[in-house]
Scaffold this active site. Structure first.
Site, PDB file in Angstrom:
ATOM      1  N   GLY A   1       0.798  -1.218   0.000  1.00  0.00           N
ATOM      2  CA  GLY A   1       0.000   0.000   0.000  1.00  0.00           C
ATOM      3  C   GLY A   1       0.834   1.273   0.000  1.00  0.00           C
TER       4      GLY A   1
ATOM      5  N   GLU B   1       4.860  -5.941   1.339  1.00  0.00           N
ATOM      6  CA  GLU B   1       4.286  -6.356   0.061  1.00  0.00           C
ATOM      7  C   GLU B   1       3.977  -5.180  -0.848  1.00  0.00           C
ATOM      8  OE1 GLU B   1       1.794 -10.156   1.813  1.00  0.00           O
ATOM      9  OE2 GLU B   1       0.790  -8.240   1.556  1.00  0.00           O
ATOM     10  N   PRO B   2       5.000  -4.484  -1.306  1.00  0.00           N
ATOM     11  CA  PRO B   2       4.729  -3.383  -2.221  1.00  0.00           C
ATOM     12  C   PRO B   2       4.333  -3.907  -3.596  1.00  0.00           C
ATOM     13  CG  PRO B   2       7.093  -3.699  -1.983  1.00  0.00           C
ATOM     14  CD  PRO B   2       6.444  -4.679  -1.062  1.00  0.00           C
ATOM     15  N   GLY B   3       3.246  -3.402  -4.138  1.00  0.00           N
ATOM     16  CA  GLY B   3       2.898  -3.685  -5.524  1.00  0.00           C
ATOM     17  C   GLY B   3       3.166  -2.423  -6.314  1.00  0.00           C
ATOM     18  N   ARG B   4       2.269  -1.441  -6.085  1.00  0.00           N
ATOM     19  CA  ARG B   4       2.350  -0.159  -6.780  1.00  0.00           C
ATOM     20  C   ARG B   4       3.743   0.461  -6.713  1.00  0.00           C
ATOM     21  NH1 ARG B   4      -1.987   2.809  -7.477  1.00  0.00           N
ATOM     22  NH2 ARG B   4      -3.019   1.636  -5.831  1.00  0.00           N
TER      23      ARG B   4
ATOM     24  N   TYR C   1     -11.488   4.776 -10.636  1.00  0.00           N
ATOM     25  CA  TYR C   1     -11.228   5.334  -9.305  1.00  0.00           C
ATOM     26  C   TYR C   1     -11.148   6.858  -9.317  1.00  0.00           C
ATOM     27  CZ  TYR C   1      -9.005   0.668  -8.481  1.00  0.00           C
ATOM     28  OH  TYR C   1      -8.693  -0.657  -8.374  1.00  0.00           O
TER      29      TYR C   1
ATOM     30  N   CYS D   1     -16.959   4.119 -26.050  1.00  0.00           N
ATOM     31  CA  CYS D   1     -18.260   4.797 -26.190  1.00  0.00           C
ATOM     32  C   CYS D   1     -18.984   4.952 -24.860  1.00  0.00           C
ATOM     33  CB  CYS D   1     -19.104   4.055 -27.204  1.00  0.00           C
ATOM     34  SG  CYS D   1     -18.326   4.171 -28.821  1.00  0.00           S
ATOM     35  N   GLU D   2     -18.332   5.620 -23.920  1.00  0.00           N
ATOM     36  CA  GLU D   2     -18.967   5.994 -22.659  1.00  0.00           C
ATOM     37  C   GLU D   2     -18.390   7.354 -22.263  1.00  0.00           C
ATOM     38  OE1 GLU D   2     -18.939   3.027 -19.547  1.00  0.00           O
ATOM     39  OE2 GLU D   2     -19.315   1.420 -20.985  1.00  0.00           O
TER      40      GLU D   2
ATOM     41  N   TYR E   1      -1.344  -1.517 -11.931  1.00  0.00           N
ATOM     42  CA  TYR E   1      -2.781  -1.619 -12.219  1.00  0.00           C
ATOM     43  C   TYR E   1      -3.119  -0.907 -13.536  1.00  0.00           C
ATOM     44  CZ  TYR E   1      -2.232  -2.766  -7.329  1.00  0.00           C
ATOM     45  OH  TYR E   1      -1.774  -3.321  -6.158  1.00  0.00           O
TER      46      TYR E   1
HETATM   47  C1  LIG Z   1      -2.846  -5.480  -3.460  1.00  0.00           C
HETATM   48  C2  LIG Z   1      -2.128  -6.032  -2.304  1.00  0.00           C
HETATM   49  C3  LIG Z   1      -0.882  -5.506  -1.946  1.00  0.00           C
HETATM   50  C4  LIG Z   1      -0.203  -4.364  -2.675  1.00  0.00           C
HETATM   51  O1  LIG Z   1      -0.842  -3.156  -2.669  1.00  0.00           O
HETATM   52  P1  LIG Z   1      -0.055  -1.906  -3.322  1.00  0.00           P
HETATM   53  O2  LIG Z   1      -0.918  -0.742  -3.012  1.00  0.00           O
HETATM   54  O3  LIG Z   1       0.021  -2.154  -4.793  1.00  0.00           O
HETATM   55  O4  LIG Z   1       1.270  -1.824  -2.691  1.00  0.00           O
HETATM   56  C5  LIG Z   1      -0.226  -6.099  -0.891  1.00  0.00           C
HETATM   57  N1  LIG Z   1      -0.749  -7.131  -0.206  1.00  0.00           N
HETATM   58  C6  LIG Z   1      -1.944  -7.664  -0.523  1.00  0.00           C
HETATM   59  C7  LIG Z   1      -2.470  -8.811   0.255  1.00  0.00           C
HETATM   60  C8  LIG Z   1      -2.680  -7.131  -1.583  1.00  0.00           C
HETATM   61  O5  LIG Z   1      -3.869  -7.652  -1.883  1.00  0.00           O
END
Ligand SMILES: *Cc1c(COP(=O)(O)O)cnc(C)c1O
Length: 420
Positions: free
Chosen positions: A235, A272-275, A315, A342-343, A371
């Protein structure tokens, strides 16, 4: 927000002219800069690893391109996977099973069995899942996702940790669940929580660490289980706007590891960084195909819509845009950048001061790596676009754009209806 250099008025990305990339590979196209991806990984890993043993579990739902996964595998990353498809994709990219942690939600028995068969780590989300997993095997190390009662995020749609959330073991059931796992014969190694996605403040992280540390000690007192790892989720926000603050990761790393080391016997911290890892490593290049003055508004019509990048439509997310071939020209008018879907909700950016736009201009959409492609679709029967990797002045295709045949693959017209 990371900005990019320009040369002769053209935006440069990974040592290459963005206009050349657009011409060579066509538009729309997602372009990932390998060096930025590696830099992001190293920065967040070091912010924690400087203080204690650290595992970065890349939350791969943000971007599952195999080349991008392979780069993170090389960097030593672990994986947070939320589906069997993600587990198999990461195995395909070369991650060993023991570096993949599966955190499902509402997991079916079939998926649970398939995940067990891969040998990856399982982070259990509910008491039901625990009982059902025990029927398959108890001979694997597990951890639990708990509901911390702390939520964060850029949109209500991505807040996951609040009280009453669909995710995790409810707070008041946590001790019972660890006791039950012990009774079933599991080796319980860790505890996990994830509060949400893309918040820019550090407070939710501190709060969730407090909750987790207290639970680690309660679990030890009540069950004797000494947990090895504490995973406080992802997050980490990323500045999408030029004026947004930078994440203060080094401070966060030092505060969080201090708390964990002072308050518990936890050996390893996981995040757990994704973004954070992929977001600003990637831009979306899209071509201006139509310029319209609609009286009250000026439109730049581009060839990417919410089929290509859904975050603004879904979002109301902000993505910075620039005209890549007029990179250092001043804004002269306010434009909405809109796509071909077309929206009326189909937009990429609203009310942006940009240089005078013309058909053929290349619009760069910033911070598109998280994403972005992952949430793209073929809505309006537009095949998905290509992905390109740039590194020190070289560009490689890492996903071909889909063709029309791809739209029809897997569809079956009953013979009695078929004209062919
Ligand atoms: C989506 C998710 C993340 C990553 O969130 P980011 O905002 O992309 O860092 C981490 N842990 C879990 C379990 C998730 O579902």
């Amino acid at each position: 927000m990371r900005d990019y250099e320009s040369k002769d008025g053209t935006m440069i990305f990974g040592g290459m002219s963005t206009v050349d990339i657009a011409n060579k590979f066509g538009t729309p196209v997602y372009v990932t800069n390998e060096q930025i991806l590696r830099e992001n990984y190293r920065r967040i890993y070091n912010a924690f690893a400087a203080h204690m043993p650290t595992e970065v579990h890349y939350a791969c739902k943000a971007n599952t391109n195999l080349a991008i996964l392979s780069i993170l595998e090389q960097e030593g990353s672990h994986i947070d996977a939320v589906s069997i498809g993600e587990v198999l994709t990461c195995l395909k990219a070369g991650f060993p099973a023991d570096r993949i942690m599966y955190t499902g939600c509402n997991v079916s028995n079939e998926e649970l069995q398939a995940v067990v068969d891969t040998g990856c780590r399982i982070n259990v989300d509910s008491e039901s899942e625990l009982e059902r997993l025990a029927k398959i095997t108890t001979d694997i190390p597990i951890s639990f996702r708990i509901t911390p009662g702390v939520a964060s995020g850029h949109s209500g749609k991505v807040m996951t940790g609040g009280k009453g959330a669909k995710f995790g073991i409810p707070y008041n059931r946590v001790i019972k669940t660890y006791e039950r796992a012990q009774e079933l014969g599991f080796d319980v190694k860790g505890i996990h929580a994830h509060t949400g996605s893309g918040g820019l403040t550090v407070d939710p992280f501190i709060e969730v660490i407090e909750v987790l540390c207290e639970l680690v000690n309660d679990i030890k007192d009540r069950t004797g289980i000494e947990l090895e790892f504490l995973d406080f989720g992802g997050g980490f926000g990323v500045p999408y706007k030029p004026q947004d603050p930078e994440a203060e990761l080094e401070d966060l790393g030092s505060i969080i590891t201090d708390m964990v080391m002072n308050e518990t016997d936890i050996k390893t911290i996981a995040l757990e960084p994704g973004r954070y890892l992929v977001c600003d490593s990637t831009i979306l290049l899209t071509k201006c195909v139509d310029v319209k003055n609609a009286g009250t508004k000026n439109y730049i019509g581009v060839d990417a819509g919410f089929n290509t990048l859904i975050r603004p439509a879904f979002y109301d997310s902000y993505h910075y845009v620039s005209i890549a071939n007029k990179h250092n020209k001043a804004g002269v008018a306010k434009y909405d950048v809109v796509g071909p879907i077309c929206e009326s909700g189909d937009y990429i950016a609203r009310d942006r001061a940009l240089p005078e736009a013309e058909e053929g201009d290349i619009v760069a959409v910033y911070c598109a790596g998280a994403y972005g492609f992952a949430m793209s679709s073929t809505y309006n029967s537009r095949p998905r676009c290509a992905e390109v990797l740039v590194n020190n002045g070289e560009a490689e295709l890492i996903r071909e754009k889909e063709d029309f045949e791809d739209l029809w693959r897997h569809q079956i017209v009953p013979k009695r209806l078929s004209k062919q």
